[in-house]
Design an enzyme around this catalytic site. Structure first.
Site, PDB file in Angstrom:
ATOM      1  N   ARG A  53      -4.042   2.365   1.388  1.00 46.44           N
ATOM      2  CA  ARG A  53      -5.495   2.327   1.552  1.00 46.44           C
ATOM      3  C   ARG A  53      -6.014   0.914   1.356  1.00 46.44           C
ATOM      4  NH1 ARG A  53      -6.273  -0.406  -2.117  1.00 46.44           N
ATOM      5  NH2 ARG A  53      -6.303   0.080  -4.344  1.00 46.44           N
ATOM      6  N   HIS A 107     -12.636  -2.059  -9.335  1.00 45.91           N
ATOM      7  CA  HIS A 107     -12.583  -1.920 -10.795  1.00 45.91           C
ATOM      8  C   HIS A 107     -13.761  -1.111 -11.339  1.00 45.91           C
ATOM      9  CE1 HIS A 107      -9.080  -4.414 -11.718  1.00 45.91           C
ATOM     10  NE2 HIS A 107      -9.493  -5.233 -10.760  1.00 45.91           N
ATOM     11  N   SER A 127      -2.086  -0.095  -2.407  1.00 54.31           N
ATOM     12  CA  SER A 127      -1.760   1.204  -2.992  1.00 54.31           C
ATOM     13  C   SER A 127      -0.380   1.732  -2.621  1.00 54.31           C
ATOM     14  CB  SER A 127      -2.828   2.234  -2.613  1.00 54.31           C
ATOM     15  OG  SER A 127      -2.713   3.396  -3.371  1.00 54.31           O
ATOM     16  N   SER A 128       0.618   0.853  -2.509  1.00 52.29           N
ATOM     17  CA  SER A 128       1.969   1.322  -2.218  1.00 52.29           C
ATOM     18  C   SER A 128       2.513   2.192  -3.344  1.00 52.29           C
ATOM     19  CB  SER A 128       2.898   0.125  -1.982  1.00 52.29           C
ATOM     20  OG  SER A 128       2.941  -0.725  -3.119  1.00 52.29           O
ATOM     21  N   ASP A 143      -7.141   5.630  -5.526  1.00 49.48           N
ATOM     22  CA  ASP A 143      -6.000   5.513  -4.633  1.00 49.48           C
ATOM     23  C   ASP A 143      -5.492   6.880  -4.204  1.00 49.48           C
ATOM     24  OD1 ASP A 143      -6.305   2.851  -5.162  1.00 49.48           O
ATOM     25  OD2 ASP A 143      -4.532   2.674  -6.433  1.00 49.48           O
ATOM     26  N   ASN A 196       2.515  -6.831 -10.137  1.00 45.94           N
ATOM     27  CA  ASN A 196       2.776  -5.431 -10.440  1.00 45.94           C
ATOM     28  C   ASN A 196       1.925  -5.050 -11.642  1.00 45.94           C
ATOM     29  OD1 ASN A 196       4.095  -3.074 -11.782  1.00 45.94           O
ATOM     30  ND2 ASN A 196       5.541  -3.280 -10.080  1.00 45.94           N
TER      31      ASN A 196
END
Length: 473
Positions: free
Chosen positions: A53, A60, A157-158, A202, A245
Site C-alpha cells: 500500500r 503516524h 507495507s511489505s 496497513d 526495518n
C-alpha cells in the site's frame, strides 16, 4: 468469509477467482507454483495475494486513533498453499536469500532480538499465531511457498502484507469464518508479536482495498469508505534508496511512546483520569474539542523542550518502574528524553489534513483546483514529518526537493527514516516528473547500480485488496 459493509450488507469475500490479468502476474504465479512443486513434490491447493500500500495522507496517526487515507498498489505478496494433516508448517521463498523454515504449529515461537532485524519467516509466524489464538480447534499444518515484489523496508507495507497473507492463508486452511474487518484487526494485532507497536492502517487497506479508489479508514471501530480521487490525478512512488526495518530499531516505537506520554500528561493537567487515556484521539474525545482546538491545547500544556524521563514521572506522580510498565514498550524503556510537544502537534495537524484531503476529494468540482489543494496538503505533511516528527531522511528530502515545480506535491510515505515518497502529478506531467527523478537522483547513484529504475520510481493507481484463488485449469 464475508465483508460487512457500512450498510450492513455482506459481500462474498473468498470466491475462487480464476487467474487473469497481466502476463507478469501469470509468470509470477507459474514461477511460484513451480517452486512449490519442486520443493514439496506436491501441487498447491490455493493461492493468496495481498497487496502492498501507499498512504496518500495521514502519517503516524493511526496508532494515535486517527483516520488515514491509503490505497492498495499493484505490488504484492503471493503465497502458494497446501493444508496437510500433520500439524507442521513448512515455508520456502522464491528469493534464495531467504532460508527455508519449518516448525510445529502447536509450539511455534517468535524470537525478537534487540537491534537485530527479524528473519523473514517471523512475519509469517505473526499472522499464523494470531489465527491459532482464535481457532476453536487444533490447526492443520501447511506447506507454503512465498514470493513478493513489494520493495522491502520501503514504507510500502511489505512486512504487513506478509503478516496479513499468513493470517488469511491460515484462516482459509482451517476453514475459519471471519469478515474482512475481523481479519484486518487480527492481522494488525498479530504484527505486534514482532515488537512493532503500529496501528491498523496497513492491514486494513490490505483487505479493504478497492480498485479505482483510495480508502478513508477509521479506527475504533474499524470502518472504511471509498474516496474517489480527482480526475487527472496520478500518483508516483519513488524509492529513496535508504531503508529502515521498524522492528530493528526503537525509532518507531519511540514515536508511539511520545504520543502516548503527551496524551497522558495533557490529560493529567486537565484533571482527567490520565491512566485511562491511551491515545491522543482518546484525549480529544475526553475534552470534547476540535482538532484545531487540540493544537492550541498542545501549545498551552506542553513545552517545546524535550521532557526527561524524570520530569515525566514527576508530572504524572509515578515511579519510573510504573511508567515503564504502563506507557513504554520493552525497547523504549531505555530512552531518557522525549519530544512530546512536537509529536502531539504533528498528530493533531496531520489528522486535520486527512479530513481536509477527504473533503477536497468529495466536494471540489474543479479538478485542477482540487489537485492544487491536495498537493499543498501533501507538502505540508512532509514538512511536519521532517521538522516536528523528525522521521524523514536526506534522500527523502532530496526527492521532495527535486519534484518542486514538476509535482503538485510530495511527501514521505510509510514510517519514514528511509523508504519512499509519494508524489501527486497529472497525466500531462507524470512522464516528465519520472524522467527528472531518474536523471537527477537515480542515474549515477551508487545505491541504484544494477537496479531496474522502473522498479524504483513508478506511477501507481488504486488496486484491489486481498484475494484467494486457484489457477485456471
Amino acid at each position: 468469509m464475508a465483508e460487512e459493509t457500512n450498510n450492513g450488507m455482506k459481500n462474498n469475500y473468498t470466491p475462487v477467482l480464476q487467474l487473469q490479468g497481466s502476463k507478469l502476474r501469470g509468470a509470477r504465479v507459474t514461477q511460484l507454483k513451480n517452486h512449490f512443486v519442486i520443493k514439496y513434490k506436491e501441487e498447491p491447493e490455493f493461492f493468496v495475494r495481498v497487496p502492498g500500500r501507499v498512504n496518500l495522507i495521514g502519517e503516524h496517526v493511526d496508532y494515535c486513533g486517527y483516520s488515514v487515507l491509503p490505497m492498495a498498489i499493484q505490488y504484492d505478496i503471493m503465497l502458494a498453499v497446501k493444508p496437510v494433516s500433520v500439524p507442521k508448517l513448512q515455508l520456502t521463498n522464491t528469493d534464495s536469500s531467504h532460508s527455508d523454515f519449518q516448525c510445529d504449529v502447536n509450539s511455534l515461537s517468535i524470537e525478537v532480538k534487540k537491534g537485530v532485524s527479524p528473519p523473514w519467516h517471523s512475519y509469517f509466524l505473526c499472522g499464523l499465531k494470531g489465527v491459532l489464538e482464535v481457532l476453536p480447534q487444533d490447526s492443520v499444518g501447511m506447506l507454503v511457498a512465498v514470493t513478493g515484489n513489494v520493495p522491502l523496508s520501503a514504507g510500502l507495507s511489505s512486512s504487513s502484507a506478509l503478516v496479513s497473507a499468513a493470517a488469511l492463508a491460515a484462516a482459509h486452511a482451517n476453514m475459519l469464518k471471519m469478515t474482512k474487518l475481523e481479519i484486518a484487526s487480527l492481522s494488525a494485532s498479530s504484527e505486534r508479536y514482532i515488537g512493532t507497536q503500529g496501528g491498523g492502517m496497513d492491514q486494513a487497506i490490505a483487505f479493504l482495498g478497492t480498485k479505482g479508489c483510495a480508502k478513508h479508514i477509521q479506527f475504533n471501530p474499524l470502518l472504511s469508505e471509498d474516496v474517489k480521487l480527482p480526475d487527472g490525478a496520478v500518483f508516483v512512488i519513488a524509492h529513496s534508496l535508504a531503508v529502515l526495518n521498524k522492528a530493528k530499531t526503537s525509532d518507531f516505537n519511540c514515536r508511539v511512546a511520545e504520543c502516548h506520554l503527551a496524551a497522558q500528561i495533557m490529560a493529567k493537567k486537565r484533571g482527567l483520569s490520565w491512566e485511562k487515556v491511551s491515545s491522543l484521539a482518546d484525549l480529544q474525545s475526553a475534552v470534547s474539542a476540535s482538532l484545531v482546538e487540540m493544537v492550541d491545547l498542545v501549545k498551552e500544556l506542553l513545552h517545546e523542550e524535550p521532557y526527561s524521563k524524570e520530569e515525566i514521572c514527576g508530572e504524572l506522580e509515578v515511579s519510573e518502574g510504573f511508567l515503564d510498565q504502563l506507557s513504554l514498550s520493552s525497547n523504549t524503556t531505555h530512552i531518557s528524553h522525549f519530544k512530546l510537544h512536537q509529536r502531539a502537534l504533528h498528530v493533531y495537524q496531520e489528522a486535520n489534513r486527512v479530513r481536509a484531503f477527504q473533503e477536497v476529494c468529495q466536494n471540489e468540482t474543479v479538478s485542477s483546483l482540487a489537485l492544487m489543494k491536495l498537493g499543498e496538503l501533501m507538502r505540508e505533511s512532509h514538512e511536519s514529518l521532517k521538522n516536528l516528527y523528525e522521521c524523514s531522511h536526506p534522500n527523502l528530502d532530496k526527492l521532495v526537493y527535486l519534484g518542486e515545480g514538476r509535482a503538485l506535491g510530495s511527501r514521505l510515505t510509510g514510517a519514514g527514516w528511509g523508504g519512499c515518497i509519494v508524489a501527486l502529478t497529472t497525466k500531462d506531467t507524470v512522464s516528465d516528473y519520472i524522467n527528472t527523478l531518474k536523471e537527477k537522483f537515480y542515474k549515477g547513484n551508487p545505491a541504484a547500480v544494477g537496479k531496474d529504475l522502473d522498479s524504483l520510481v513508478f506511477a501507481t493507481e488504486p488496486n484491489t485488496g486481498a484475494e484467494i484463488y486457484k489457477l485456471e485449469q
